[in-house]
Scaffold this motif. Structure first.
Motif, mmCIF file in Angstrom:
data_model
loop_
_atom_site.group_PDB
_atom_site.id
_atom_site.type_symbol
_atom_site.label_atom_id
_atom_site.label_comp_id
_atom_site.label_asym_id
_atom_site.label_seq_id
_atom_site.Cartn_x
_atom_site.Cartn_y
_atom_site.Cartn_z
ATOM 1 N N TYR A 330 -9.129 9.662 -12.365
ATOM 2 C CA TYR A 330 -7.788 8.927 -12.234
ATOM 3 C C TYR A 330 -6.486 9.778 -11.401
ATOM 4 C CZ TYR A 330 -3.931 7.710 -15.553
ATOM 5 O OH TYR A 330 -3.518 7.035 -15.673
ATOM 6 N N LEU A 331 -6.334 8.819 -10.641
ATOM 7 C CA LEU A 331 -4.689 9.216 -9.588
ATOM 8 C C LEU A 331 -3.550 9.524 -10.056
ATOM 9 C CD1 LEU A 331 -6.830 7.515 -6.532
ATOM 10 C CD2 LEU A 331 -6.878 9.665 -7.450
ATOM 11 N N ARG A 332 -3.569 8.993 -10.939
ATOM 12 C CA ARG A 332 -2.367 8.485 -11.959
ATOM 13 C C ARG A 332 -1.604 10.131 -12.389
ATOM 14 N NH1 ARG A 332 -0.370 3.316 -9.895
ATOM 15 N NH2 ARG A 332 -2.362 2.722 -9.521
ATOM 16 N N GLN A 333 -0.273 10.252 -12.611
ATOM 17 C CA GLN A 333 0.397 10.983 -13.237
ATOM 18 C C GLN A 333 0.423 11.409 -14.315
ATOM 19 O OE1 GLN A 333 0.866 13.853 -10.941
ATOM 20 N NE2 GLN A 333 0.440 12.576 -9.662
ATOM 21 N N GLU A 334 0.418 10.076 -14.907
ATOM 22 C CA GLU A 334 1.059 9.140 -16.421
ATOM 23 C C GLU A 334 -0.150 8.994 -17.014
ATOM 24 O OE1 GLU A 334 4.452 7.707 -17.001
ATOM 25 O OE2 GLU A 334 5.460 9.394 -15.860
ATOM 26 N N ASN A 335 -0.249 9.571 -18.627
ATOM 27 C CA ASN A 335 -2.060 8.250 -18.690
ATOM 28 C C ASN A 335 -0.909 7.336 -19.992
ATOM 29 O OD1 ASN A 335 -4.073 8.027 -19.623
ATOM 30 N ND2 ASN A 335 -4.004 9.207 -21.037
ATOM 31 N N THR A 336 -0.316 6.659 -19.682
ATOM 32 C CA THR A 336 -0.165 5.594 -20.125
ATOM 33 C C THR A 336 -0.866 4.377 -19.979
ATOM 34 O OG1 THR A 336 1.242 4.540 -18.424
ATOM 35 C CG2 THR A 336 2.761 6.290 -20.157
ATOM 36 N N LEU A 337 -0.637 3.258 -20.840
ATOM 37 C CA LEU A 337 -1.559 1.807 -20.967
ATOM 38 C C LEU A 337 -1.175 1.520 -19.981
ATOM 39 C CD1 LEU A 337 -2.757 0.395 -22.104
ATOM 40 C CD2 LEU A 337 -1.378 -1.258 -23.184
ATOM 41 N N PRO A 338 0.444 1.216 -19.262
ATOM 42 C CA PRO A 338 0.403 0.353 -17.756
ATOM 43 C C PRO A 338 -0.371 1.333 -16.396
ATOM 44 C CG PRO A 338 2.358 0.861 -18.714
ATOM 45 C CD PRO A 338 1.411 0.965 -19.680
ATOM 46 N N GLU A 339 -0.401 2.037 -16.488
ATOM 47 C CA GLU A 339 -0.674 2.771 -15.468
ATOM 48 C C GLU A 339 -2.582 3.119 -15.332
ATOM 49 O OE1 GLU A 339 1.344 5.792 -13.017
ATOM 50 O OE2 GLU A 339 1.531 3.352 -13.717
ATOM 51 N N ARG A 340 -2.886 2.924 -16.843
ATOM 52 C CA ARG A 340 -4.296 2.792 -16.707
ATOM 53 C C ARG A 340 -4.738 1.446 -16.350
ATOM 54 N NH1 ARG A 340 -3.362 5.380 -22.266
ATOM 55 N NH2 ARG A 340 -3.510 3.629 -23.129
ATOM 56 N N ILE A 341 -4.026 0.771 -16.766
ATOM 57 C CA ILE A 341 -4.169 -0.653 -15.975
ATOM 58 C C ILE A 341 -4.257 -0.651 -14.968
ATOM 59 C CG2 ILE A 341 -3.457 -3.208 -16.147
ATOM 60 C CD1 ILE A 341 -2.361 -3.272 -19.228
ATOM 61 N N ALA A 342 -3.273 -0.281 -13.644
ATOM 62 C CA ALA A 342 -2.495 -0.270 -13.021
ATOM 63 C C ALA A 342 -4.014 0.641 -12.469
ATOM 64 C CB ALA A 342 -1.600 0.682 -12.709
ATOM 65 N N ASP A 343 -4.359 1.522 -12.608
ATOM 66 C CA ASP A 343 -5.858 2.508 -12.094
ATOM 67 C C ASP A 343 -6.850 1.463 -11.785
ATOM 68 O OD1 ASP A 343 -6.955 5.536 -11.794
ATOM 69 O OD2 ASP A 343 -7.912 5.149 -12.583
ATOM 70 N N ALA A 344 -7.280 0.972 -13.440
ATOM 71 C CA ALA A 344 -7.896 0.362 -13.408
ATOM 72 C C ALA A 344 -8.432 -1.010 -12.002
ATOM 73 C CB ALA A 344 -8.349 -0.241 -14.595
ATOM 74 N N VAL A 345 -6.900 -1.735 -12.118
ATOM 75 C CA VAL A 345 -6.960 -2.819 -10.262
ATOM 76 C C VAL A 345 -7.547 -2.256 -9.433
ATOM 77 C CG1 VAL A 345 -5.107 -4.569 -9.640
ATOM 78 C CG2 VAL A 345 -5.446 -4.163 -12.125
ATOM 79 N N GLU A 346 -6.710 -0.855 -9.725
ATOM 80 C CA GLU A 346 -7.253 -0.441 -8.079
ATOM 81 C C GLU A 346 -8.166 0.326 -7.880
ATOM 82 O OE1 GLU A 346 -8.025 3.357 -5.581
ATOM 83 O OE2 GLU A 346 -7.244 3.832 -7.314
ATOM 84 N N LYS A 347 -9.201 0.700 -8.592
ATOM 85 C CA LYS A 347 -10.089 1.411 -8.151
ATOM 86 C C LYS A 347 -11.392 0.021 -8.003
ATOM 87 C CE LYS A 347 -10.496 4.956 -11.755
ATOM 88 N NZ LYS A 347 -11.533 5.333 -13.138
ATOM 89 N N LEU A 420 4.992 8.421 -2.986
ATOM 90 C CA LEU A 420 5.168 9.539 -2.541
ATOM 91 C C LEU A 420 5.426 10.737 -3.654
ATOM 92 C CD1 LEU A 420 7.122 9.021 0.637
ATOM 93 C CD2 LEU A 420 4.412 9.934 0.042
ATOM 94 N N ALA A 421 6.347 9.754 -4.571
ATOM 95 C CA ALA A 421 6.624 10.910 -5.793
ATOM 96 C C ALA A 421 5.386 10.555 -6.967
ATOM 97 C CB ALA A 421 7.925 10.049 -6.719
ATOM 98 N N ALA A 422 4.784 9.448 -6.458
ATOM 99 C CA ALA A 422 4.122 9.526 -7.754
ATOM 100 C C ALA A 422 2.316 9.752 -7.402
ATOM 101 C CB ALA A 422 2.964 7.968 -7.997
ATOM 102 N N TYR A 423 2.271 10.556 -5.476
ATOM 103 C CA TYR A 423 0.882 11.576 -5.437
ATOM 104 C C TYR A 423 1.733 12.604 -5.611
ATOM 105 C CZ TYR A 423 0.100 6.975 -2.749
ATOM 106 O OH TYR A 423 0.311 5.628 -2.622
ATOM 107 N N GLY A 424 2.535 13.131 -5.950
ATOM 108 C CA GLY A 424 2.095 14.208 -6.218
ATOM 109 C C GLY A 424 2.808 15.254 -4.605
ATOM 110 N N THR A 425 3.324 16.188 -5.150
ATOM 111 C CA THR A 425 2.617 17.184 -3.551
ATOM 112 C C THR A 425 1.453 18.295 -3.421
ATOM 113 O OG1 THR A 425 5.021 18.359 -5.114
ATOM 114 C CG2 THR A 425 3.850 19.497 -3.572
ATOM 115 N N ALA A 426 1.568 17.579 -2.412
ATOM 116 C CA ALA A 426 0.116 17.919 -1.575
ATOM 117 C C ALA A 426 0.509 19.298 -0.850
ATOM 118 C CB ALA A 426 0.170 17.466 0.382
#
Length: 442
Positions: A330-347, A420-426
């Motif tokens: 799971y690549l998202r920083q937050e575990n909200t419904l919109p973020e989970r949907i976006a994660d499923a679409v990206e996959k 970049l903010a969503a990817y976090g600090t490398a």
């Protein structure tokens, strides 16, 4: 004796002179088991036998891949080898300071760090830096609007072969939650390099490239000197430049394949600028000019030649586990419904991209490698494609329209900053304490 790449040949052999502690025991005149020119052996090239036969008959291509299989990064490796004298965090801190403020800002800077920075500062005269800057600008729109949907699929393609994937497997960096961090770090690197001025001497992209090089060198040093699992006779040199080339140039391979399907033998002006930008980014990562062609045919040739000489092997404990772990991360920083949907679409997009580019369009082949695609994935892509690709085409056209260019550029940069903010600090680190006994020798 090599006849086509004498400079590359000498560069490989100088490694033993410049860093004998790491390269002194390597036999550069041999080839590890991973490399095969036997037409009866199964290679990583997923194509007709006749295609591989032509590549094996190409002495130029065979020499290039065979030589580059032993090419590491002696400048960065020399700095990484200081891990016995400095802590990992200390090495990282000095490198960041040198990138941001210059080598003179580092107190008692070791000569290895000065050589590392000097190597990155030395821009080859065969690069067109004006074209590089244009290529960075032209890369911003696809990086902001398309790359986030396919980067996972491209990322997992880099460890579909046991011999090439083992270094990352040993680090344990692609298992569990670490998978998400590595994917985000990789995406962050490619994204930040497209930002205005990012690849300038004191830009964040320059620093990110230095950090990636150091991470690879730490993996290389630890694998060769501290891991009992690494068998040089089987695997050769950990993370050779020939294995970094596919990841660094995957965008060019996609463009080259599209050009070939369209019957074009040359890149368009915008594509050519992106090629030059990518070449400079690869130079900052340590790749030689010989692995950085400028035409569609050249890009396809070097990718295909590497696959034709790389012995086929997909060890489920190494490759399969990394594929499954990365696809489920799971690549998202937050575990909200919109973020989970976006994660499923990206996959779903990443799966389709992987099947199209790396399994010959065959779902059964992809499934054997750990990428399963179903009706839900097709449905998600079908429902969102009009928006994803429609927005991409609209923004690309607007970026070419003088009256809309400024507002379009501002929109793209805002989106890239949010990415970049969503990817976090490398972090770009590798620690021997995290290493695992993954993989199996042939």
């Amino acid at each position: 004796m090599p006849t086509y790449y004498p400079e590359l040949h000498q560069r490989v052999r100088r490694q033993a002179e410049l860093l004998p502690g790491l390269y002194g025991d390597l036999d550069f005149d041999s080839q590890p088991y991973r490399t095969t020119t036997n037409p009866d052996d199964v290679s990583a090239l997923r194509s007709k036998a006749s295609t591989r036969a032509k590549l094996l008959a190409d002495e130029d291509a065979v020499e290039l891949i065979s030589t580059a299989t032993w090419l590491g990064d002696v400048v960065s490796d020399s700095y990484a080898a200081l891990m016995g004298q400095y802590s990992v965090s200390g090495l990282i801190g000095m490198l960041k300071t040198a990138c941001r403020k210059g080598i003179d800002a580092v107190d008692d800077a070791p000569p290895e760090l000065a050589a590392f920075i000097a190597d990155m500062e030395a821009t080859p005269d065969w690069l067109d830096m004006d074209l590089v800057r244009k290529g960075a600008r032209d890369s911003q729109v696809p990086m902001a609007l398309l790359a986030p949907f396919v980067v996972r699929g491209a990322f997992i393609a880099t460890f579909l072969n046991t011999y090439a994937a083992l270094p990352m497997a040993l680090t344990g960096a692609l298992s569990g939650k670490r998978s998400a961090r590595r994917v985000n770090e990789t995406t962050s690197f490619f994204t930040i390099t497209t930002m205005p001025g990012a690849l300038d001497r004191h830009g964040p992209g320059f620093e990110a490239a230095a950090m990636v090089r150091l991470m690879h060198s730490m993996v290389r040093f630890n694998a060769l000197k501290r891991s009992p699992k690494w068998d040089i006779g089987v695997y050769g040199l950990p993370i050779p430049q020939v294995d970094q080339m596919p990841a660094g140039m995957i965008n060019l391979f996609v463009m080259a394949m599209d050009a070939r399907r369209q019957g074009r033998t040359e890149f368009s002006p915008s594509e050519r600028a992106q090629v030059e930008f990518t070449r400079y980014r690869c130079v900052l990562l340590g790749l030689p000019e010989e692995l950085l062609p400028t035409t569609p045919a050249g890009v396809i040739r070097v990718f295909s030649a590497r696959a034709a000489l790389l012995r086929d092997d997909f060890d489920d404990a190494t490759c399969g586990e990394m594929v499954r772990s990365t696809m489920s991360a799971y690549l998202r920083q937050e575990n909200t419904l919109p973020e989970r949907i976006a994660d499923a679409v990206e996959k779903s997009y990443s799966k389709l991209f992987f099947v199209r580019m790396f399994s010959g369009g065959r779902r059964d082949v992809a499934a054997k490698m750990g990428v399963t695609i179903g009706a839900g994935d097709y449905a998600r892509v079908a429902l969102t494609a009009p928006f994803v690709y429609g927005r991409l085409m609209v923004v690309q056209r607007a970026a070419r329209t003088p009256g809309l260019r400024r507002i379009t550029n501002a929109y793209t940069l805002r989106l890239l900053k949010r990415r970049l903010a969503a990817y976090g600090t490398a972090e770009y680190t590798s620690d021997i304490a995290d290493y695992t006994p993954a993989g199996s020798a042939a």
